[in-house]
Write a protein that holds these residues in place. Structure first.
Motif, PDB file in Angstrom:
ATOM      1  N   ARG A  83      34.923  23.177  -0.200  1.00  0.00           N
ATOM      2  CA  ARG A  83      33.592  23.040  -0.786  1.00  0.00           C
ATOM      3  C   ARG A  83      33.221  21.560  -0.865  1.00  0.00           C
ATOM      4  O   ARG A  83      34.082  20.679  -0.728  1.00  0.00           O
ATOM      5  CB  ARG A  83      33.542  23.663  -2.175  1.00  0.00           C
ATOM      6  CG  ARG A  83      34.110  22.780  -3.278  1.00  0.00           C
ATOM      7  CD  ARG A  83      34.204  23.521  -4.600  1.00  0.00           C
ATOM      8  NE  ARG A  83      34.455  22.624  -5.713  1.00  0.00           N
ATOM      9  CZ  ARG A  83      35.632  22.041  -5.948  1.00  0.00           C
ATOM     10  NH1 ARG A  83      36.643  22.240  -5.128  1.00  0.00           N
ATOM     11  NH2 ARG A  83      35.786  21.242  -6.988  1.00  0.00           N
ATOM     12  N   TYR A  84      31.933  21.295  -1.111  1.00  0.00           N
ATOM     13  CA  TYR A  84      31.444  19.920  -1.235  1.00  0.00           C
ATOM     14  C   TYR A  84      31.127  19.668  -2.707  1.00  0.00           C
ATOM     15  O   TYR A  84      30.135  20.167  -3.230  1.00  0.00           O
ATOM     16  CB  TYR A  84      30.213  19.721  -0.348  1.00  0.00           C
ATOM     17  CG  TYR A  84      30.544  19.894   1.116  1.00  0.00           C
ATOM     18  CD1 TYR A  84      31.003  18.819   1.861  1.00  0.00           C
ATOM     19  CD2 TYR A  84      30.452  21.147   1.730  1.00  0.00           C
ATOM     20  CE1 TYR A  84      31.349  18.974   3.205  1.00  0.00           C
ATOM     21  CE2 TYR A  84      30.793  21.314   3.062  1.00  0.00           C
ATOM     22  CZ  TYR A  84      31.243  20.224   3.796  1.00  0.00           C
ATOM     23  OH  TYR A  84      31.596  20.395   5.119  1.00  0.00           O
ATOM     24  N   PRO A  85      31.971  18.911  -3.409  1.00  0.00           N
ATOM     25  CA  PRO A  85      31.833  18.741  -4.869  1.00  0.00           C
ATOM     26  C   PRO A  85      30.541  18.047  -5.274  1.00  0.00           C
ATOM     27  O   PRO A  85      29.996  17.200  -4.553  1.00  0.00           O
ATOM     28  CB  PRO A  85      33.048  17.884  -5.243  1.00  0.00           C
ATOM     29  CG  PRO A  85      34.024  18.106  -4.128  1.00  0.00           C
ATOM     30  CD  PRO A  85      33.182  18.254  -2.899  1.00  0.00           C
ATOM     31  N   ARG A  86      30.083  18.401  -6.468  1.00  0.00           N
ATOM     32  CA  ARG A  86      28.913  17.761  -7.073  1.00  0.00           C
ATOM     33  C   ARG A  86      29.359  16.589  -7.933  1.00  0.00           C
ATOM     34  O   ARG A  86      30.540  16.411  -8.232  1.00  0.00           O
ATOM     35  CB  ARG A  86      28.146  18.783  -7.921  1.00  0.00           C
ATOM     36  CG  ARG A  86      27.613  19.987  -7.148  1.00  0.00           C
ATOM     37  CD  ARG A  86      26.389  19.630  -6.336  1.00  0.00           C
ATOM     38  NE  ARG A  86      25.224  19.361  -7.181  1.00  0.00           N
ATOM     39  CZ  ARG A  86      24.306  20.264  -7.515  1.00  0.00           C
ATOM     40  NH1 ARG A  86      24.408  21.512  -7.059  1.00  0.00           N
ATOM     41  NH2 ARG A  86      23.277  19.944  -8.266  1.00  0.00           N
ATOM     42  N   ARG A  87      28.379  15.816  -8.379  1.00  0.00           N
ATOM     43  CA  ARG A  87      28.662  14.619  -9.172  1.00  0.00           C
ATOM     44  C   ARG A  87      29.536  14.907 -10.381  1.00  0.00           C
ATOM     45  O   ARG A  87      30.540  14.217 -10.623  1.00  0.00           O
ATOM     46  CB  ARG A  87      27.354  13.983  -9.645  1.00  0.00           C
ATOM     47  CG  ARG A  87      27.566  12.722 -10.493  1.00  0.00           C
ATOM     48  CD  ARG A  87      26.380  12.453 -11.409  1.00  0.00           C
ATOM     49  NE  ARG A  87      26.223  13.492 -12.420  1.00  0.00           N
ATOM     50  CZ  ARG A  87      25.232  13.532 -13.305  1.00  0.00           C
ATOM     51  NH1 ARG A  87      24.299  12.604 -13.276  1.00  0.00           N
ATOM     52  NH2 ARG A  87      25.169  14.495 -14.208  1.00  0.00           N
ATOM     53  N   ASP A  88      29.183  15.910 -11.174  1.00  0.00           N
ATOM     54  CA  ASP A  88      29.921  16.171 -12.402  1.00  0.00           C
ATOM     55  C   ASP A  88      31.363  16.575 -12.127  1.00  0.00           C
ATOM     56  O   ASP A  88      32.253  16.302 -12.948  1.00  0.00           O
ATOM     57  CB  ASP A  88      29.218  17.250 -13.230  1.00  0.00           C
ATOM     58  CG  ASP A  88      27.938  16.739 -13.881  1.00  0.00           C
ATOM     59  OD1 ASP A  88      27.710  15.512 -13.842  1.00  0.00           O
ATOM     60  OD2 ASP A  88      27.175  17.560 -14.420  1.00  0.00           O
ATOM     61  N   GLU A  89      31.612  17.227 -10.986  1.00  0.00           N
ATOM     62  CA  GLU A  89      32.984  17.561 -10.628  1.00  0.00           C
ATOM     63  C   GLU A  89      33.791  16.292 -10.362  1.00  0.00           C
ATOM     64  O   GLU A  89      34.966  16.199 -10.741  1.00  0.00           O
ATOM     65  CB  GLU A  89      33.005  18.461  -9.403  1.00  0.00           C
ATOM     66  CG  GLU A  89      32.405  19.838  -9.611  1.00  0.00           C
ATOM     67  CD  GLU A  89      32.447  20.663  -8.342  1.00  0.00           C
ATOM     68  OE1 GLU A  89      33.502  21.256  -8.071  1.00  0.00           O
ATOM     69  OE2 GLU A  89      31.423  20.681  -7.615  1.00  0.00           O
ATOM     70  N   VAL A  90      33.166  15.319  -9.709  1.00  0.00           N
ATOM     71  CA  VAL A  90      33.850  14.054  -9.441  1.00  0.00           C
ATOM     72  C   VAL A  90      34.108  13.314 -10.752  1.00  0.00           C
ATOM     73  O   VAL A  90      35.193  12.767 -10.967  1.00  0.00           O
ATOM     74  CB  VAL A  90      33.032  13.180  -8.482  1.00  0.00           C
ATOM     75  CG1 VAL A  90      33.740  11.845  -8.239  1.00  0.00           C
ATOM     76  CG2 VAL A  90      32.804  13.891  -7.156  1.00  0.00           C
ATOM     77  N   VAL A  91      33.128  13.300 -11.632  1.00  0.00           N
ATOM     78  CA  VAL A  91      33.289  12.631 -12.929  1.00  0.00           C
ATOM     79  C   VAL A  91      34.466  13.236 -13.693  1.00  0.00           C
ATOM     80  O   VAL A  91      35.315  12.513 -14.236  1.00  0.00           O
ATOM     81  CB  VAL A  91      31.996  12.732 -13.758  1.00  0.00           C
ATOM     82  CG1 VAL A  91      32.232  12.247 -15.187  1.00  0.00           C
ATOM     83  CG2 VAL A  91      30.879  11.920 -13.112  1.00  0.00           C
ATOM     84  N   ASN A  92      34.535  14.552 -13.747  1.00  0.00           N
ATOM     85  CA  ASN A  92      35.632  15.208 -14.460  1.00  0.00           C
ATOM     86  C   ASN A  92      36.980  14.939 -13.800  1.00  0.00           C
ATOM     87  O   ASN A  92      37.998  14.750 -14.487  1.00  0.00           O
ATOM     88  CB  ASN A  92      35.374  16.714 -14.537  1.00  0.00           C
ATOM     89  CG  ASN A  92      34.230  17.064 -15.464  1.00  0.00           C
ATOM     90  OD1 ASN A  92      33.935  16.337 -16.408  1.00  0.00           O
ATOM     91  ND2 ASN A  92      33.562  18.175 -15.205  1.00  0.00           N
ATOM     92  N   TYR A  93      36.973  14.923 -12.473  1.00  0.00           N
ATOM     93  CA  TYR A  93      38.205  14.613 -11.744  1.00  0.00           C
ATOM     94  C   TYR A  93      38.698  13.205 -12.095  1.00  0.00           C
ATOM     95  O   TYR A  93      39.893  12.999 -12.363  1.00  0.00           O
ATOM     96  CB  TYR A  93      37.954  14.734 -10.248  1.00  0.00           C
ATOM     97  CG  TYR A  93      39.091  14.252  -9.376  1.00  0.00           C
ATOM     98  CD1 TYR A  93      40.224  15.029  -9.176  1.00  0.00           C
ATOM     99  CD2 TYR A  93      39.025  13.004  -8.752  1.00  0.00           C
ATOM    100  CE1 TYR A  93      41.281  14.584  -8.373  1.00  0.00           C
ATOM    101  CE2 TYR A  93      40.065  12.554  -7.951  1.00  0.00           C
ATOM    102  CZ  TYR A  93      41.185  13.342  -7.761  1.00  0.00           C
ATOM    103  OH  TYR A  93      42.220  12.888  -6.980  1.00  0.00           O
TER     104      TYR A  93
END
Length: 347
Positions: free
Chosen positions: A72-82
């Motif tokens: 999948r292609y992650p969204r901004r908030d997924e990157v922030v949480n990561y």
């Protein structure tokens, strides 16, 4: 005054990757200095709908896989949480709300002074602040006469505030396309760029572009200097191109000047606008290095592959095309961090 083996300036993706790898190269007492209130760099400040153009499987930092479906292609908030989760695992003392004022080398030691007066020393320093703190604004005649708003993509969050307005989005890269496509759903939107949009298929022959870059080793090939000169391409599976067509977002050659009511196109036609939104990128600056000796007279880093060439014990991580096509990305910063650390190795 506090002393460390290594000081990393910036706790975004580059700084976190560097601090995570540092112990492998003999650095055991490490400080990570971050101006913001939390680690994560510029990611929390990006627009709400930002979507990566690299799949999750190619968006990981060293030692921690990006969670969920790898394709999948992650969204901004997924990157922030990561990045938040990653920061909790980093073996370094992370000091947030610590903005660096200056960095100097003397008597074989680096001294890093924070704006609040705190001083830190170390045998080695790595600058990992990237360029997202310095939005680039092109100089277009007549801007001071324009009665509307001029914003940078750094100030953009979501399309709701622009409903019913006339918006000109300036830029020809991924962010400009994403923003123009979603603004088209609520506003009369025009895309202005200096050259036609160069579209690159996201999944050529059924494989994601990043799979091909890895298999062909173009990410790390010596042709990176050539790649740096190639015009920016927009990676798309057809979604954004279709969205621009669906919502009537027209691309036009960059306007020549502002008027009090809008802009003037190259053919002399005037266009009314309420907002001009500049998706024109950022510029790499290191204001805290002006007295360090690590910069040239033009303010650019003096380095080879991220290793400072004018001063000892200093490096850079997270610069575009630092060593490869992917140097500024989640998938590339770890590789560059390891390279720099190996050459600054302690012990």
């Amino acid at each position: 005054m506090e002393h460390a083996d290594l000081i990393v300036i910036g706790a975004g993706q580059s700084g976190l990757a560097t601090a995570a790898l540092a112990p492998q190269y003999g650095f055991t007492r490490n400080l990570l200095l971050e101006a913001a209130k939390e680690p994560g760099g510029s990611w929390p400040r990006h627009y709400d709908s930002l979507t990566l153009f690299s799949p999750a499987r190619y968006s990981s930092l060293p030692g921690m896989r990006f969670p969920g479906d790898p394709d999948r292609y992650p969204r901004r908030d997924e990157v922030v949480n990561y990045l938040r989760d990653y920061a909790r695992r980093v073996p370094a003392d992370i000091r947030t709300s610590t903005s660096v004022a200056s960095t100097r080398h003397q008597d074989g030691m680096w001294s890093v002074l924070a704006e609040d007066g705190r001083e830190f020393t170390a045998g080695a320093v790595i600058a990992a602040t990237g360029d997202y703190g310095t939005p680039f604004t092109p100089d277009v005649p007549g801007r001071e006469d324009f009665g509307g708003r001029v914003l940078h993509a750094a100030d953009y969050r979501s399309p709701g505030a622009f409903a019913g307005q006339r918006v000109v989005v300036v830029g020809g890269g991924n962010s400009a396309i994403q923003i123009a496509a979603e603004l088209g759903t609520v506003a009369d939107t025009i895309l202005a760029s200096r050259r036609p949009i160069a579209w690159a298929p996201q999944r050529p022959l059924g494989r994601d572009l990043h799979w091909w870059l890895k298999r062909t080793r173009l990410d790390v090939a010596p042709i990176r200097r050539l790649l740096a000169r190639v015009p920016v391409s927009v990676i798309d599976d057809g979604h954004y191109r279709a969205a621009l067509d669906r919502y009537g977002v027209e691309r036009r050659d960059m306007f020549t000047r502002f008027t009090d009511e809008g802009v003037v196109w190259a053919d002399g036609t005037k266009e009314a606008a309420d907002v001009v939104l500049l998706a024109t990128g950022y510029r790499l600056t290191f204001p805290y290095l002006h007295d360090s000796g690590a910069l040239g007279a033009d303010g650019a880093p003096l380095h080879r592959g991220g290793i400072a060439t004018a001063v000892p014990g200093f490096g850079f991580v997270g610069m575009e095309f630092q060593r490869s096509f992917s140097s500024k990305t989640l998938r590339g910063v770890g590789r560059d961090a390891g390279y720099v650390l190996s050459r600054l190795r302690k012990g």
